[in-house]
Design a protein around this motif. Structure first.
Motif, PDB file in Angstrom:
ATOM      1  N   GLU A  58      70.755 -28.735   3.132  1.00  0.00           N
ATOM      2  CA  GLU A  58      70.869 -29.981   2.245  1.00  0.00           C
ATOM      3  C   GLU A  58      69.946 -30.801   2.653  1.00  0.00           C
ATOM      4  O   GLU A  58      69.271 -31.403   2.031  1.00  0.00           O
ATOM      5  CB  GLU A  58      72.200 -30.498   1.994  1.00  0.00           C
ATOM      6  CG  GLU A  58      73.094 -29.821   1.391  1.00  0.00           C
ATOM      7  CD  GLU A  58      72.987 -29.995  -0.319  1.00  0.00           C
ATOM      8  OE1 GLU A  58      72.250 -31.116  -0.732  1.00  0.00           O
ATOM      9  OE2 GLU A  58      73.199 -29.031  -1.120  1.00  0.00           O
TER      10      GLU A  58
ATOM     11  N   HIS B 210      74.598 -25.223  -4.874  1.00  0.00           N
ATOM     12  CA  HIS B 210      73.890 -26.158  -5.275  1.00  0.00           C
ATOM     13  C   HIS B 210      72.407 -25.800  -5.766  1.00  0.00           C
ATOM     14  O   HIS B 210      71.968 -24.879  -4.970  1.00  0.00           O
ATOM     15  CB  HIS B 210      73.544 -27.207  -4.275  1.00  0.00           C
ATOM     16  CG  HIS B 210      74.758 -28.133  -3.880  1.00  0.00           C
ATOM     17  ND1 HIS B 210      75.013 -28.675  -2.756  1.00  0.00           N
ATOM     18  CD2 HIS B 210      75.819 -28.438  -4.878  1.00  0.00           C
ATOM     19  CE1 HIS B 210      76.059 -29.286  -2.835  1.00  0.00           C
ATOM     20  NE2 HIS B 210      76.489 -29.398  -3.891  1.00  0.00           N
TER      21      HIS B 210
ATOM     22  N   VAL C 192      65.399 -32.789  -5.950  1.00  0.00           N
ATOM     23  CA  VAL C 192      66.647 -33.413  -6.829  1.00  0.00           C
ATOM     24  C   VAL C 192      67.721 -32.304  -7.217  1.00  0.00           C
ATOM     25  O   VAL C 192      67.535 -31.356  -7.655  1.00  0.00           O
ATOM     26  CB  VAL C 192      66.104 -34.249  -7.906  1.00  0.00           C
ATOM     27  CG1 VAL C 192      65.600 -35.619  -7.324  1.00  0.00           C
ATOM     28  CG2 VAL C 192      65.567 -33.671  -9.021  1.00  0.00           C
ATOM     29  N   SER C 193      68.865 -32.785  -7.415  1.00  0.00           N
ATOM     30  CA  SER C 193      69.854 -31.774  -7.777  1.00  0.00           C
ATOM     31  C   SER C 193      69.877 -31.494  -9.296  1.00  0.00           C
ATOM     32  O   SER C 193      69.652 -32.458 -10.104  1.00  0.00           O
ATOM     33  CB  SER C 193      71.195 -32.393  -7.511  1.00  0.00           C
ATOM     34  OG  SER C 193      72.341 -31.773  -7.833  1.00  0.00           O
ATOM     35  N   GLU C 194      69.955 -30.236  -9.423  1.00  0.00           N
ATOM     36  CA  GLU C 194      70.028 -29.992 -10.868  1.00  0.00           C
ATOM     37  C   GLU C 194      71.621 -29.467 -11.244  1.00  0.00           C
ATOM     38  O   GLU C 194      71.811 -28.977 -12.476  1.00  0.00           O
ATOM     39  CB  GLU C 194      69.175 -28.636 -11.053  1.00  0.00           C
ATOM     40  CG  GLU C 194      67.738 -29.055 -11.098  1.00  0.00           C
ATOM     41  CD  GLU C 194      66.954 -28.113 -11.771  1.00  0.00           C
ATOM     42  OE1 GLU C 194      67.334 -26.784 -12.053  1.00  0.00           O
ATOM     43  OE2 GLU C 194      65.815 -28.311 -12.106  1.00  0.00           O
ATOM     44  N   GLY C 195      72.665 -29.460 -10.174  1.00  0.00           N
ATOM     45  CA  GLY C 195      73.931 -29.208 -10.390  1.00  0.00           C
ATOM     46  C   GLY C 195      74.387 -28.182  -9.472  1.00  0.00           C
ATOM     47  O   GLY C 195      73.543 -28.003  -8.788  1.00  0.00           O
ATOM     48  N   THR C 196      75.612 -27.363  -9.925  1.00  0.00           N
ATOM     49  CA  THR C 196      76.232 -26.453  -9.191  1.00  0.00           C
ATOM     50  C   THR C 196      76.496 -25.229 -10.245  1.00  0.00           C
ATOM     51  O   THR C 196      76.646 -25.583 -11.195  1.00  0.00           O
ATOM     52  CB  THR C 196      77.373 -27.241  -8.723  1.00  0.00           C
ATOM     53  OG1 THR C 196      77.221 -28.309  -7.885  1.00  0.00           O
ATOM     54  CG2 THR C 196      78.198 -25.911  -7.431  1.00  0.00           C
TER      55      THR C 196
ATOM     56  N   ARG D 232      66.496 -32.412   0.942  1.00  0.00           N
ATOM     57  CA  ARG D 232      66.323 -33.839   0.716  1.00  0.00           C
ATOM     58  C   ARG D 232      65.014 -34.375   1.349  1.00  0.00           C
ATOM     59  O   ARG D 232      64.249 -34.971   0.649  1.00  0.00           O
ATOM     60  CB  ARG D 232      67.492 -34.630   1.435  1.00  0.00           C
ATOM     61  CG  ARG D 232      68.621 -34.983   0.592  1.00  0.00           C
ATOM     62  CD  ARG D 232      69.554 -35.883   1.077  1.00  0.00           C
ATOM     63  NE  ARG D 232      70.102 -35.723   2.339  1.00  0.00           N
ATOM     64  CZ  ARG D 232      71.222 -35.010   2.478  1.00  0.00           C
ATOM     65  NH1 ARG D 232      71.954 -34.349   1.468  1.00  0.00           N
ATOM     66  NH2 ARG D 232      71.490 -34.611   3.370  1.00  0.00           N
TER      67      ARG D 232
ATOM     68  N   VAL E 207      77.143 -24.569  -1.107  1.00  0.00           N
ATOM     69  CA  VAL E 207      77.895 -25.756  -0.937  1.00  0.00           C
ATOM     70  C   VAL E 207      78.552 -25.766   0.614  1.00  0.00           C
ATOM     71  O   VAL E 207      78.975 -24.786   0.871  1.00  0.00           O
ATOM     72  CB  VAL E 207      78.970 -26.019  -1.865  1.00  0.00           C
ATOM     73  CG1 VAL E 207      79.646 -27.096  -1.762  1.00  0.00           C
ATOM     74  CG2 VAL E 207      78.224 -26.266  -3.390  1.00  0.00           C
TER      75      VAL E 207
ATOM     76  N   HIS F 260      68.642 -27.143  -6.553  1.00  0.00           N
ATOM     77  CA  HIS F 260      67.819 -28.394  -6.748  1.00  0.00           C
ATOM     78  C   HIS F 260      66.417 -28.071  -7.080  1.00  0.00           C
ATOM     79  O   HIS F 260      65.939 -26.743  -7.253  1.00  0.00           O
ATOM     80  CB  HIS F 260      67.792 -28.884  -5.094  1.00  0.00           C
ATOM     81  CG  HIS F 260      69.136 -29.549  -4.546  1.00  0.00           C
ATOM     82  ND1 HIS F 260      69.761 -28.496  -3.963  1.00  0.00           N
ATOM     83  CD2 HIS F 260      69.360 -30.414  -4.319  1.00  0.00           C
ATOM     84  CE1 HIS F 260      70.956 -29.102  -3.539  1.00  0.00           C
ATOM     85  NE2 HIS F 260      70.757 -30.229  -3.613  1.00  0.00           N
TER      86      HIS F 260
END
Length: 177
Positions: free
Chosen positions: A142, A166, A151-155, A146, A136, A168
């Motif tokens: 990042e 992060h 796509v984000s799967e979370g932290t 993109r 992060v 993804h």
């Protein structure tokens, strides 16, 4: 031997003469800032890393490519695929990553190499999903993530250093070559 050519880059397996330039990249605090605890790596540690990366190629059929500039033959760094064993909660998974010398930043090389590697993973190696893990605050990574359409799967937290990471992903159904 596995090689990928892009308009400006050659992604290839490692050569003996890659050790010194990769060690120079790993010795740069600016490059290493977002990696593990931020410590630089010396020649011996870099040699161990390259040996491990080559073993992963032999064992998994994928690994980290040396990234060479076609115009000059310079080693810019690496991009490639690995199993993120340090983060058991995301397993089973294959992660894409990259590390380029700071003199090669801001020219689109990392995005170009990562896109070619993602195509290799999903089309050539038959993987149905690829993840990316970044610290992060690492905005440059990042941006590349993109551009890859992930796509984000979370932290989650780094299991050793505790800082947030992060995660993804992209799967074959989302990928557009």
């Amino acid at each position: 031997m596995t090689e990928i050519r892009t308009p400006r880059l050659l992604l290839r397996r490692w050569h003996d003469d890659d050790l010194a330039p990769m060690a120079d990249i790993n010795a740069d605090p600016q490059v290493m800032r977002w990696i593990d605890d931020g410590s630089v790596r010396d020649l011996d540690r870099t040699a161990e890393d390259i040996e491990r990366w080559e073993e992963e190629w032999d064992e998994e059929g994928f690994g980290l490519f040396a990234v060479e500039l076609l115009a000059s033959g310079e080693l810019a760094g690496f991009t490639g695929l690995s199993v993120p064993e340090f983060l058991p909660e995301v397993l089973p998974a294959v992660a894409i990553s990259w590390r380029l010398g700071s003199q090669f930043w801001g020219q689109g090389y990392a995005s170009e190499a990562a896109q070619a590697t993602l195509e290799f993973a999903l089309q050539d190696r038959g993987l149905d999903r690829v993840i990316s893990i970044n610290r992060v605050g690492d905005d440059a990574s990042e941006n590349i993530i993109r551009k890859l359409g992930m796509v984000s799967e979370g932290t989650t937290a780094h299991p050793v250093y505790g800082y947030p990471l992060h995660v993804h992903s992209i799967d074959l159904t989302e990928f557009e070559a």
